[in-house]
Design an enzyme around this catalytic site. Structure first.
Site, PDB file in Angstrom:
ATOM      1  N   CYS A  94       9.326 -10.342  -9.914  1.00  0.00           N
ATOM      2  CA  CYS A  94       9.986  -8.757  -9.843  1.00  0.00           C
ATOM      3  C   CYS A  94      11.696  -8.726  -9.937  1.00  0.00           C
ATOM      4  CB  CYS A  94       9.541  -7.756  -8.846  1.00  0.00           C
ATOM      5  SG  CYS A  94       9.745  -6.283  -9.393  1.00  0.00           S
ATOM      6  N   HIS A 136       4.093  -8.231 -10.863  1.00  0.00           N
ATOM      7  CA  HIS A 136       3.695  -8.819  -9.376  1.00  0.00           C
ATOM      8  C   HIS A 136       2.358  -9.590  -9.766  1.00  0.00           C
ATOM      9  CE1 HIS A 136       6.536  -7.082  -6.872  1.00  0.00           C
ATOM     10  NE2 HIS A 136       6.560  -5.892  -7.803  1.00  0.00           N
ATOM     11  N   GLU A 143       0.875 -11.393  -7.418  1.00  0.00           N
ATOM     12  CA  GLU A 143       0.126 -11.108  -6.262  1.00  0.00           C
ATOM     13  C   GLU A 143      -0.707 -10.085  -6.236  1.00  0.00           C
ATOM     14  OE1 GLU A 143       3.974  -9.545  -5.353  1.00  0.00           O
ATOM     15  OE2 GLU A 143       3.267 -10.943  -6.530  1.00  0.00           O
TER      16      GLU A 143
END
Length: 196
Positions: free
Chosen positions: A76, A177, A179
């Site tokens: 990001c 993202h 994650e």
């Protein structure tokens, strides 16, 4: 083992939680000499790119990062730090990629920030091994990195086509993202940890 650059502008918890779920060892990097302890480096980032770059400069780690020869992944805002310039704060970035980070144009009649799940179109790249083309990843951002076929390894269409992921030598960046992107994101993080 992955070293996470700890410069005060990263959403560390969700990233470390994902790495823990995957059984990938990690640690925090606060000083230049600590890079030697890790085989792979992640630069996280949320918030304002200009402010994030200022924080990173204050750490004194910029020159060390730019000289790295091991795999590096910017996530990001961490990806945006790898570009030459960001319109967010009219700030010079690390200039590892000769690309511009730009604000979405309201004239495109799209919702800003771009927040939510989007399909990405991937190229054949080790970072996306085992990730099907047109897989959805989770995005949260108001600024994007211009599309450039030389560095682009995944693209997304959100009113315009821009780079969802880029690569130059050992440096990688993803705008989404991983994650927070479920199984596909976890596969990407595992792929990154296995890069030579």
């Amino acid at each position: 083992m992955i070293g996470i650059v700890n410069y005060g502008a990263g959403n560390i918890f969700s990233l470390t939680s994902a790495l823990s779920r995957l059984g990938i060892g990690y640690g925090m990097i606060n000083k230049a000499e600590e890079f030697e302890q890790y085989s792979h480096i992640i630069i996280p980032g949320v918030g304002h790119a200009g402010a994030a770059m200022a924080k990173l400069q204050q750490t004194g780690l910029v020159d060390t990062i730019k000289a790295l020869k091991k795999p590096v992944l910017g996530i990001c805002v961490g990806m945006q730090l790898l570009t030459a310039h960001s319109e967010e704060g009219d700030a010079e970035m690390m200039n590892i990629f000769p690309l511009q980070t730009k604000l979405f144009d309201k004239a495109l009649h799209i919702k800003i920030p771009h927040m939510g799940w989007n399909n990405i179109e991937t190229k054949n790249n080790p970072l996306f091994e085992g990730v099907e083309n047109q897989t959805q990843f989770y995005f949260v951002h108001s600024y994007f990195i211009e599309y450039n076929v030389t560095f682009d390894i995944a693209r997304v269409d959100y009113g315009l086509v821009y780079s969802a992921a880029i690569q130059k030598d050992n440096f990688y960046g993803v705008q989404f993202h991983p994650e927070k992107s479920g199984a596909a994101g976890e596969r990407l993080l595992m792929n990154f940890s296995n890069l030579k």
